[in-house]
Design an enzyme around this catalytic site. Structure first.
Site, PDB file in Angstrom:
ATOM      1  N   TYR A 119       0.947  -1.126  -0.052  1.00  0.00           N
ATOM      2  CA  TYR A 119      -0.027   0.099  -0.046  1.00  0.00           C
ATOM      3  C   TYR A 119       0.877   1.123   0.039  1.00  0.00           C
ATOM      4  O   TYR A 119       1.963   1.303   0.869  1.00  0.00           O
ATOM      5  CB  TYR A 119      -0.966   0.056   1.462  1.00  0.00           C
ATOM      6  CG  TYR A 119      -1.857   1.416   1.247  1.00  0.00           C
ATOM      7  CD1 TYR A 119      -3.022   1.207   0.654  1.00  0.00           C
ATOM      8  CD2 TYR A 119      -1.210   2.469   1.871  1.00  0.00           C
ATOM      9  CE1 TYR A 119      -3.931   2.370   0.833  1.00  0.00           C
ATOM     10  CE2 TYR A 119      -2.126   3.546   1.986  1.00  0.00           C
ATOM     11  CZ  TYR A 119      -3.519   3.379   1.257  1.00  0.00           C
ATOM     12  OH  TYR A 119      -4.092   4.462   1.441  1.00  0.00           O
ATOM     13  N   GLU A 207      -3.661   7.347  -4.018  1.00  0.00           N
ATOM     14  CA  GLU A 207      -3.607   6.226  -3.482  1.00  0.00           C
ATOM     15  C   GLU A 207      -3.478   4.989  -4.221  1.00  0.00           C
ATOM     16  O   GLU A 207      -4.232   4.836  -5.381  1.00  0.00           O
ATOM     17  CB  GLU A 207      -4.898   5.777  -2.587  1.00  0.00           C
ATOM     18  CG  GLU A 207      -4.794   4.714  -1.904  1.00  0.00           C
ATOM     19  CD  GLU A 207      -6.339   4.354  -1.383  1.00  0.00           C
ATOM     20  OE1 GLU A 207      -7.326   4.010  -1.866  1.00  0.00           O
ATOM     21  OE2 GLU A 207      -6.301   4.203   0.105  1.00  0.00           O
TER      22      GLU A 207
END
Ligand code: ADP
Ligand code: MG
Length: 397
Positions: A119, A207
């Site tokens: 991530y 993101e």
């Protein structure tokens, strides 16, 4: 403003970030050609909606299949069939709410051999006035879940925009993610390129979930979610062209055309107010008297009769609205303009729910006079508390 995954990937690719080759498909009949242009042997067919959690999402229509909004295909024909199944269907994920979102675009891309899912995100951190870099080894899943249950697996560092991105930022992220050898260099380049895109385009959020380590050891951005600062959009014509208005709340879209600050909410009392502070206070007092606001609406200081009419139309088009409270403090805004706008709107769209009007300030007597003489069934209120009580009573009895 948000954009689709495929648009975000094209943008990031232009900044040198590694992404898979892919094709966007708007019509089922184009899916086969699109998939045929990719190498295979694995195709990934991805629903494009402005919401995350698509992989674990579910379609409302049984004919779209049970397998979620991101699916693997082993042939061109299968990829085309999956695209056909999902196009036009409604996908429900934990971010869409129960109503779900209609899938109008499909992205078909080359499948990757995944070794690890990581991530990585960039965000504006208002507290420190810096850009936050958030990373975790637990990619591919809901980062909120990771934050709630294993917060130690999330590393956050900040970049001072006055100094800018430095390769040591990238190395810190790389080591936190357990990368080694050539991957560290790749990471410093990827993060540097992401930071450049973030600053250049005035992003609010960038993101990547997941950023993957492939079985050959290389890194790739497998998903991308980008949000832009609306207040800076005027200087990015290229980004504005990526806007997909079908993803936006139709009432908010209509309001933006008339430069009204409107946010749709879940309650039953429509509010038309001037000034953001008064609008907040109005929502609070509606709650205090036991009801819920259906919207936030600030018609602004210099609203015209036309703008007020549009605002009223947007409120009444919401089927949840069971009553309307107009609360105006006339300073720059004159009460007679509001009164005329309300009457014009009621004449145009009709009034099927109770309407309470509280006017105060410039030309208040004239405004009240106009409403009184209109013959409309309007409940007049003397002050904010009185107005809120009257509309709640009219709606709830
Ligand atoms: P969402 O976050 O909306 O569920 P993603 O794009 O992250 O959508 O896809 C969900 C999962 O599907 C990823 O975590 C990854 O495991 C898999 N996936 C997505 N794209 C690819 C791809 N091109 N090749 C292989 N697997 C993929
Ligand atoms: Mg994802």
């Amino acid at each position: 403003m948000n954009i689709h995954e495929y648009q975000a990937k094209q943008l990031l690719k232009s900044y040198g970030c590694p992404v898979s080759d892919g094709r966007v498909v708007l019509k089922a009949e184009d899916a086969k050609t699109a998939a045929g242009e990719l190498d295979g042997p694995l195709w990934v067919v991805k629903s494009q909606i402005h919401a995350g959690g698509r992989g674990k999402g579910k379609f409302k229509e049984p004919e779209a299949g049970e397998k979620g909004g991101v699916r693997l295909a082993k042939s061109v024909a299968e990829a085309a069939e999956l695209a056909r199944q999902m196009l036009g269907k409604t996908l429900v994920t934990h971010q869409t709410g129960p109503a779900g979102k209609q899938v109008n675009r499909i992205y078909i891309e080359d499948g990757s051999d995944i070794s690890r899912e990581l991530y990585l995100a960039l965000l504006v951190d208002r507290g420190s006035s810096r850009v936050s870099v958030v990373c975790s080894t637990e990619g591919g899943m809901d980062i909120e879940e990771v934050a709630a249950h294993t917060p130690e697996k999330i590393l956050t560092l900040t970049i001072d925009p006055a100094v800018g991105y430095m390769p040591f930022h990238g190395r810190r992220v790389a080591f936190a993610l357990g990368l080694e050898g050539g991957q560290v260099k790749q990471m410093t380049q990827i993060l540097g390129n992401m930071y450049r895109a973030f600053m250049d385009k005035d992003m609010e959020m960038l993101e990547i979930n997941p950023l993957i380590v492939m079985t050959d050891g290389n890194l790739k951005l497998l998903d991308a979610k980008v949000g832009f600062d609306n207040n800076a959009l005027y200087r990015h014509q290229d980004i504005m062209e990526l806007r997909d208005t079908t993803e936006e709340d139709p009432k908010e879209l209509e309001a933006s055309k008339f430069d009204l600050n409107y946010i749709a909410l879940d309650g039953e009392i429509g509010c038309m107010v001037n000034g953001a502070g008064l609008a907040m206070a109005t929502m609070d007092i509606i709650k205090l008297y036991g009801a819920e606001p259906a919207n936030f609406l600030d018609v602004g200081g210099g609203a015209t009769k036309e703008k007020v009419t549009e605002a009223f139309k947007i409120i009444t088009s919401d089927p949840n609205v069971k009553g309307i409270l107009v609360n105006i403090f006339g300073g720059i805004m004159r009460c007679d303009i509001i009164a005329e706008g309300v009457i014009a709107a009621v004449k145009e769209v009709g009034l099927t729910v109770p309407l309470v009007v509280r006017l105060e300030g410039t030309n208040v007597e004239l405004g009240k006079e106009i409403i009184k003489n209109s013959g409309l069934n309007v409940i007049a209120a003397d002050n904010l508390a009185d107005g809120a009580q009257k509309i709640v009573k009219a709606v709830k009895g």
